[in-house]
Design a protein around this motif. Structure first.
Motif, PDB file in Angstrom:
ATOM      1  N   GLN A 102       0.927  -1.121   0.187  1.00 58.59           N
ATOM      2  CA  GLN A 102      -0.019   0.054   0.049  1.00 58.59           C
ATOM      3  C   GLN A 102       0.946   1.307   0.198  1.00 58.59           C
ATOM      4  N   LEU A 103       1.839   1.244   0.750  1.00 58.60           N
ATOM      5  CA  LEU A 103       2.974   2.151   0.740  1.00 58.60           C
ATOM      6  C   LEU A 103       3.487   2.685  -0.408  1.00 58.60           C
ATOM      7  N   PHE A 104       3.993   1.558  -1.100  1.00 60.75           N
ATOM      8  CA  PHE A 104       4.466   1.636  -2.369  1.00 60.75           C
ATOM      9  C   PHE A 104       3.546   2.300  -3.546  1.00 60.75           C
ATOM     10  N   GLU A 105       2.074   1.720  -3.470  1.00 59.72           N
ATOM     11  CA  GLU A 105       1.227   2.162  -4.423  1.00 59.72           C
ATOM     12  C   GLU A 105       1.017   3.543  -4.260  1.00 59.72           C
ATOM     13  N   GLY A 106       1.082   4.287  -2.913  1.00 55.74           N
ATOM     14  CA  GLY A 106       0.919   5.602  -2.600  1.00 55.74           C
ATOM     15  C   GLY A 106       2.217   6.395  -3.238  1.00 55.74           C
ATOM     16  N   LEU A 107       3.308   5.856  -3.137  1.00 57.97           N
ATOM     17  CA  LEU A 107       4.608   6.547  -3.694  1.00 57.97           C
ATOM     18  C   LEU A 107       4.454   6.831  -4.905  1.00 57.97           C
ATOM     19  N   CYS A 108       4.030   5.774  -5.416  1.00 58.48           N
ATOM     20  CA  CYS A 108       3.714   5.626  -7.226  1.00 58.48           C
ATOM     21  C   CYS A 108       2.846   6.792  -7.592  1.00 58.48           C
ATOM     22  N   GLU A 109       1.776   6.712  -7.082  1.00 56.48           N
ATOM     23  CA  GLU A 109       0.527   7.359  -7.416  1.00 56.48           C
ATOM     24  C   GLU A 109       0.947   9.085  -7.090  1.00 56.48           C
ATOM     25  N   ARG A 110       1.755   9.367  -6.003  1.00 51.05           N
ATOM     26  CA  ARG A 110       1.804  10.731  -5.490  1.00 51.05           C
ATOM     27  C   ARG A 110       3.080  11.233  -6.084  1.00 51.05           C
TER      28      ARG A 110
END
Length: 455
Positions: free
Chosen positions: A67-75
């Motif tokens: 989930q953290l990785f997904e957030g870093l990619c999106e933002r």
């Protein structure tokens, strides 16, 4: 029975190519190809950190990391690295974010010219991670060894080589799983101009690792209680796998060279080979046999330079030689010390006068003295007795040399040493400060340090 194949993505990058059989000279030339003029020297910093769930203080599991990785990619526009259907790392602008076995998050920074750029990179990374993690109710903190939880609590990350190492390391050392799941470090990678320059820098940095271990000592707790050491992380590497750790006495012998390091690396047992999207378990095998096509798991197949690169990445001495030198002796800590570690080594190794003075300082240290410092510094820190004084005296001299070296570099970088100046002046390590808090206002409880040391 050996479980020989584990599905995964490559350890480094998949650069398998068909070429003429490798020779020992090719392996030597691979290391020597790192030589570059001073104008092209760069600074690469790596640091790891522990994640924790703020409601339970438990380590993050893989779904939380994902989930953290997904957030870093999106933002923040990071690009995913996948192993099968799982994201296990990110890349952007020469930087990479990767996972250690227990979910420790590691930033491998881009090769940068100045400490200002290095520290700006660190600040940007920590800001991005905090921006995403706070919304998730998780945080990250910096210590050399996890202060609270046993190995069994940690969720192993889904990377193929980790399973191979998890099976293998307990067979060859007491602390193998501890180093995998419960340690964090900050490291710096620095260049050399020639074989002679490499040798001098290797000897200086290897001899001074115990000094750096003491200055940055920040791991005095294990499973909620003091463990009797100031850098327990450093202790774990003394009995992880004797074949691939240690202080490498041969580096100080006459005739040390790229070839001599290759001879050493060829004697270190293999861990894996990456083929066709899978890690092949080759634990205990000989790279020498691989060069001759005699690897039992891959009969008749010959290694590539990617295989050699992956092999030397499974060696963990206090200083590691690749196409650069990697200094590995410091515990993880707060932002100021993350910047101070590369500052200390850049000041010592990237200025000729500082390097020569440091070399003269350590030149007459005996093998027994170096071994004693490696053994005692994790326990006693800067109070370790050495000759007519203590390691604090050596640290003060080393810090002054680094300061002078940075001043001569002319980039206004001396301020980055402030993160360790008080430690060296007082002789009180970060671990001793934590022990004071533990025995005082924290009422013999490690829980408050999660938030006290949070980034």
């Amino acid at each position: 029975m050996r479980s020989s194949i584990v599905a995964a993505a490559p350890a480094a990058e998949d650069r398998i190519t068909k070429a003429a059989p490798l020779t020992k000279l090719d392996l030597v030339d691979y290391l020597a190809s790192g030589c570059k003029p001073k104008s092209r020297w760069r600074i690469g910093t790596e640091h790891e950190k522990f994640g924790f769930d703020k409601s339970t203080l438990k380590p993050l599991d893989y779904p939380q990391i994902s989930q953290l990785f997904e957030g870093l990619c999106e933002r923040f526009n990071w690009q995913k690295e996948m192993e099968g259907d799982k994201v296990t790392g990110l890349k952007k602008d020469g930087q990479s974010i990767s996972l250690e076995p227990g979910g420790q998050l590691e930033l491998s920074g881009a090769p940068l010219e100045t400490l200002h750029a290095t520290c700006a990179e660190l600040s940007s990374h920590l800001y991005e991670v905090k921006a995403v993690s706070e919304e998730m109710g998780v945080g990250f903190f910096g210590m050399g060894f996890h202060p609270k939880w046993p190995v069994e609590v940690f969720d192993m990350m889904p990377k193929g080589r980790f399973q191979i190492m998890r099976n293998y390391l307990p067979k060859v050392g007491k602390f193998g799983l501890d180093t995998m799941f419960r340690t964090c470090t900050v490291q710096v990678n620095l260049d050399f101009s020639s074989e002679e320059d490499m040798v001098k820098k290797f000897r200086v940095s290897l001899a001074l690792q115990p000094v750096v271990t003491a200055i940055f000592a920040n791991s005095p707790f294990t499973e909620g209680a003091p463990n009797g050491y100031l850098s327990y992380r450093s202790l774990t590497y003394t009995d992880m796998d004797g074949d691939r750790t240690g202080d490498l006495p041969f580096v100080f012998e006459d005739g040390f060279s790229f070839e001599r390091y290759v001879d050493y690396a060829l004697e270190v047992p293999m861990v894996f080979v990456y083929r066709d999207g899978k890690h092949v378990d080759c634990t205990g095998r000989s790279f020498k046999d691989f060069l001759l096509g005699r690897l039992p798991e891959l009969p008749g197949e010959l290694p590539t330079l990617s295989d050699w690169e992956n092999h030397i990445n499974t060696i963990y001495p206090e200083v590691r030689l690749k196409k650069y030198l990697e200094m590995r002796g410091a515990d993880e800590g707060p932002w100021k010390r993350l910047c101070a570690l590369p500052a200390l080594w850049v000041g010592l190794l990237y200025d000729e006068e500082a390097l020569e003075s440091a070399y003269q300082l350590i030149e007459d240290w005996s093998r027994a003295e170096r071994a004693m410092l490696r053994r005692e510094a994790p326990k006693l820190g800067l109070k370790t007795r050495f000759r007519n004084g203590t390691l604090k005296d050596v640290a003060q001299e080393v810090l002054e040399l680094a300061k002078e070296g940075l001043e001569r570099r002319g980039y206004n970088e001396v301020k980055f040493l402030e993160g360790v100046a008080e430690i060296v002046e007082t002789g009180v390590t970060p671990a001793e400060r934590l022990l004071e808090l533990y025995n005082g206002k924290w009422n013999k409880c490690v829980d408050p340090m999660f938030h006290a040391l949070e980034y």
